[in-house]
Design a protein around this motif. Structure first.
Motif, short mmCIF file in Angstrom:
data_model
loop_
_atom_site.label_atom_id
_atom_site.label_comp_id
_atom_site.label_asym_id
_atom_site.label_seq_id
_atom_site.Cartn_x
_atom_site.Cartn_y
_atom_site.Cartn_z
N LYS A 24 34.26 -22.85 -24.69
CA LYS A 24 33.25 -21.80 -24.51
C LYS A 24 32.05 -22.42 -23.82
N GLN A 25 31.83 -22.00 -22.57
CA GLN A 25 30.73 -22.53 -21.77
C GLN A 25 29.91 -21.37 -21.24
N ASP A 26 28.62 -21.40 -21.51
CA ASP A 26 27.72 -20.33 -21.09
C ASP A 26 28.21 -18.96 -21.56
N GLY A 27 28.76 -18.92 -22.78
CA GLY A 27 29.22 -17.67 -23.38
C GLY A 27 30.56 -17.18 -22.88
N ILE A 28 31.22 -17.93 -22.01
CA ILE A 28 32.51 -17.53 -21.44
C ILE A 28 33.61 -18.45 -21.98
N TRP A 29 34.68 -17.83 -22.47
CA TRP A 29 35.84 -18.58 -22.96
C TRP A 29 36.81 -18.82 -21.81
N ARG A 30 37.31 -20.04 -21.69
CA ARG A 30 38.35 -20.40 -20.72
C ARG A 30 39.35 -21.33 -21.40
N ILE A 31 40.61 -21.17 -21.03
CA ILE A 31 41.67 -22.05 -21.54
C ILE A 31 41.68 -23.30 -20.68
N THR A 32 41.57 -24.47 -21.33
CA THR A 32 41.54 -25.74 -20.59
C THR A 32 42.85 -26.52 -20.69
N SER A 33 43.61 -26.28 -21.76
CA SER A 33 44.88 -26.99 -21.96
C SER A 33 45.87 -26.05 -22.63
N VAL A 34 47.13 -26.19 -22.22
CA VAL A 34 48.21 -25.38 -22.81
C VAL A 34 49.40 -26.29 -23.04
N LEU A 35 50.01 -26.16 -24.21
CA LEU A 35 51.28 -26.82 -24.49
C LEU A 35 52.27 -25.73 -24.89
N ARG A 36 53.42 -25.70 -24.25
CA ARG A 36 54.51 -24.79 -24.60
C ARG A 36 55.71 -25.68 -24.85
N TYR A 37 56.27 -25.59 -26.04
CA TYR A 37 57.31 -26.53 -26.41
C TYR A 37 58.20 -25.94 -27.49
N GLY A 38 59.28 -26.65 -27.77
CA GLY A 38 60.21 -26.20 -28.81
C GLY A 38 60.94 -24.93 -28.42
N HIS A 39 61.17 -24.71 -27.13
CA HIS A 39 61.90 -23.52 -26.70
C HIS A 39 63.30 -23.54 -27.30
N ARG A 40 63.67 -22.39 -27.84
CA ARG A 40 64.99 -22.29 -28.48
C ARG A 40 65.44 -20.84 -28.47
N ALA A 41 66.70 -20.66 -28.78
CA ALA A 41 67.24 -19.30 -28.91
C ALA A 41 66.76 -18.70 -30.21
N ALA A 42 66.46 -17.42 -30.17
CA ALA A 42 66.06 -16.70 -31.39
C ALA A 42 67.28 -16.53 -32.28
N THR A 43 67.07 -16.62 -33.58
CA THR A 43 68.16 -16.37 -34.52
C THR A 43 68.46 -14.87 -34.53
N PRO A 44 69.61 -14.46 -35.04
CA PRO A 44 69.89 -13.03 -35.14
C PRO A 44 68.81 -12.27 -35.92
N ALA A 45 68.27 -12.88 -36.99
CA ALA A 45 67.21 -12.22 -37.77
C ALA A 45 65.95 -12.05 -36.94
N GLU A 46 65.61 -13.06 -36.14
CA GLU A 46 64.42 -12.97 -35.29
C GLU A 46 64.62 -11.91 -34.20
N GLN A 47 65.82 -11.82 -33.67
CA GLN A 47 66.11 -10.80 -32.68
C GLN A 47 66.02 -9.41 -33.30
N GLN A 48 66.54 -9.28 -34.52
CA GLN A 48 66.49 -7.99 -35.21
C GLN A 48 65.04 -7.61 -35.50
N GLY A 49 64.22 -8.57 -35.93
CA GLY A 49 62.80 -8.30 -36.22
C GLY A 49 62.08 -7.81 -34.98
N ALA A 50 62.40 -8.38 -33.83
CA ALA A 50 61.77 -7.95 -32.57
C ALA A 50 62.24 -6.55 -32.21
N ALA A 51 63.49 -6.24 -32.46
CA ALA A 51 64.03 -4.92 -32.10
C ALA A 51 63.40 -3.83 -32.97
N GLU A 52 62.97 -4.17 -34.18
CA GLU A 52 62.39 -3.18 -35.09
C GLU A 52 60.93 -2.89 -34.78
N LYS A 53 60.31 -3.66 -33.89
CA LYS A 53 58.89 -3.45 -33.57
C LYS A 53 58.65 -2.12 -32.92
#
Length: 158
Positions: free
Chosen positions: A129-158
């Protein structure tokens, strides 16, 4: 049958989730706006949330050290193909003294063509947060995996 005293005792003993603090609420709202732009492929708006020298680390895609290159990757590999959904129970925010915040959680990715939500990944984003403005400075995306059947079902119920 429970007496009134037993009911009151049970209610008082039940864990009550703490109210979200202001920082968590603020970062949660920012996350929603960033990924609304991402999901709609509104790249000018999406880009505006990132520092020009953002460090972006992706376990299967490699590292990028500038906003334009990261946004170009979204244009090539995301737009019109998938959308991102935050898994709310995994969302956490931690303050960084005199700097900003760390956001962490998990999200699922849903294919636009099929509506199927088959991928899950963890993420960490550092917000400054600089001068009242939020900016993303770093991003980590990791642990990519297939969703389990329960996780897929939970998404379908949304």
């Amino acid at each position: 049958m429970m007496t009134a005293i037993a009911v009151a005792t049970a209610l008082l003993a039940a864990p009550v989730p703490p109210p979200a603090d202001q920082l968590t609420t603020e970062i949660g709202a920012l996350d929603a706006r960033v990924f609304d732009a991402y999901n709609r492929c509104d790249l000018p708006t999406f880009s505006g949330y990132f520092d020009p020298k953002v460090a972006f680390y992706h376990d299967t895609g490699g590292a990028t050290f500038e906003r334009d290159a990261m946004v170009d990757g979204v244009r090539k590999y995301i737009c019109g193909k998938v959308k991102r959904e935050l898994i709310p129970a995994t969302f956490r925010v931690y303050p960084i003294k005199d700097y900003g915040a760390i956001e962490e959680g998990e999200h699922r990715f849903c294919e636009l063509a099929t509506g199927r939500c088959e991928g899950i990944a963890k993420f960490v984003m550092v917000w400054a947060k600089q001068d009242g403005i939020w900016r993303i400075t770093s991003v980590l995306r990791y642990g990519h995996r297939a969703a389990t059947p329960a996780e897929q079902q939970g998404a379908a119920e949304k």
